[in-house]
Design a protein around this motif. Structure first.
Motif, mmCIF file in Angstrom:
data_model
loop_
_atom_site.group_PDB
_atom_site.id
_atom_site.type_symbol
_atom_site.label_atom_id
_atom_site.label_comp_id
_atom_site.label_asym_id
_atom_site.label_seq_id
_atom_site.Cartn_x
_atom_site.Cartn_y
_atom_site.Cartn_z
ATOM 1 N N UNK A 35 55.838 47.809 32.719
ATOM 2 C CA UNK A 35 55.812 48.161 31.298
ATOM 3 C C UNK A 35 54.403 48.441 30.786
ATOM 4 N N UNK A 36 53.378 48.036 31.537
ATOM 5 C CA UNK A 36 52.000 48.276 31.108
ATOM 6 C C UNK A 36 51.620 49.737 31.332
ATOM 7 N N UNK A 37 50.801 50.279 30.439
ATOM 8 C CA UNK A 37 50.307 51.644 30.669
ATOM 9 C C UNK A 37 49.439 51.698 31.929
ATOM 10 N N UNK A 38 49.336 52.875 32.511
ATOM 11 C CA UNK A 38 48.595 53.056 33.762
ATOM 12 C C UNK A 38 47.145 52.610 33.611
ATOM 13 N N UNK A 39 46.508 52.930 32.516
ATOM 14 C CA UNK A 39 45.107 52.541 32.326
ATOM 15 C C UNK A 39 44.946 51.022 32.309
ATOM 16 N N UNK A 40 45.888 50.324 31.697
ATOM 17 C CA UNK A 40 45.825 48.863 31.663
ATOM 18 C C UNK A 40 45.990 48.297 33.064
ATOM 19 N N UNK A 41 46.917 48.881 33.843
ATOM 20 C CA UNK A 41 47.099 48.435 35.230
ATOM 21 C C UNK A 41 45.833 48.667 36.035
ATOM 22 N N UNK A 42 45.168 49.782 35.777
ATOM 23 C CA UNK A 42 43.919 50.073 36.477
ATOM 24 C C UNK A 42 42.866 49.015 36.146
ATOM 25 N N UNK A 43 42.793 48.636 34.865
ATOM 26 C CA UNK A 43 41.840 47.602 34.457
ATOM 27 C C UNK A 43 42.161 46.255 35.098
ATOM 28 N N UNK A 47 39.684 44.237 37.562
ATOM 29 C CA UNK A 47 39.340 42.836 37.303
ATOM 30 C C UNK A 47 39.636 41.985 38.533
ATOM 31 N N UNK A 48 40.763 42.239 39.203
ATOM 32 C CA UNK A 48 41.099 41.504 40.422
ATOM 33 C C UNK A 48 40.084 41.813 41.521
ATOM 34 N N UNK A 49 39.676 43.067 41.615
ATOM 35 C CA UNK A 49 38.660 43.452 42.596
ATOM 36 C C UNK A 49 37.344 42.725 42.340
ATOM 37 N N UNK A 50 36.938 42.677 41.082
ATOM 38 C CA UNK A 50 35.687 41.991 40.727
ATOM 39 C C UNK A 50 35.780 40.490 41.007
ATOM 40 N N UNK A 51 36.907 39.886 40.662
ATOM 41 C CA UNK A 51 37.083 38.452 40.899
ATOM 42 C C UNK A 51 37.084 38.151 42.401
#
Length: 64
Positions: A35-43, A47-51
């Motif tokens: 249900x999340x927009x694509x841009x939000x999923x990308x963010x 964030x997971x990559x950075x963590x």
């Protein structure tokens, strides 16, 4: 190469535990992601990559 195999193995263990212990919760989470927009999923992915990068960096700094 051993670090890559170790990392992949740990990811599979965590993923397998999640699917084994709470499959319906994971399905609900996947639906929420859908249900999340694509841009939000990308963010969320960035964030997971950075963590993950920060955790690897910290583990290596602690004596890996």
């Amino acid at each position: 190469m051993s670090w890559i195999l170790l990392g992949l193995g740990l990811v599979l263990v965590v993923e397998g535990l999640a699917w084994a212990l709470a499959p319906s919760l994971l399905e609900d989470m996947l639906e929420a992601l859908r249900r999340l927009p694509v841009e939000r999923r990308r963010l969320v992915g960035l964030a997971a990559l950075a963590a993950g990068t920060a955790l690897i960096w910290a583990a290596r700094g602690l004596g890996g």
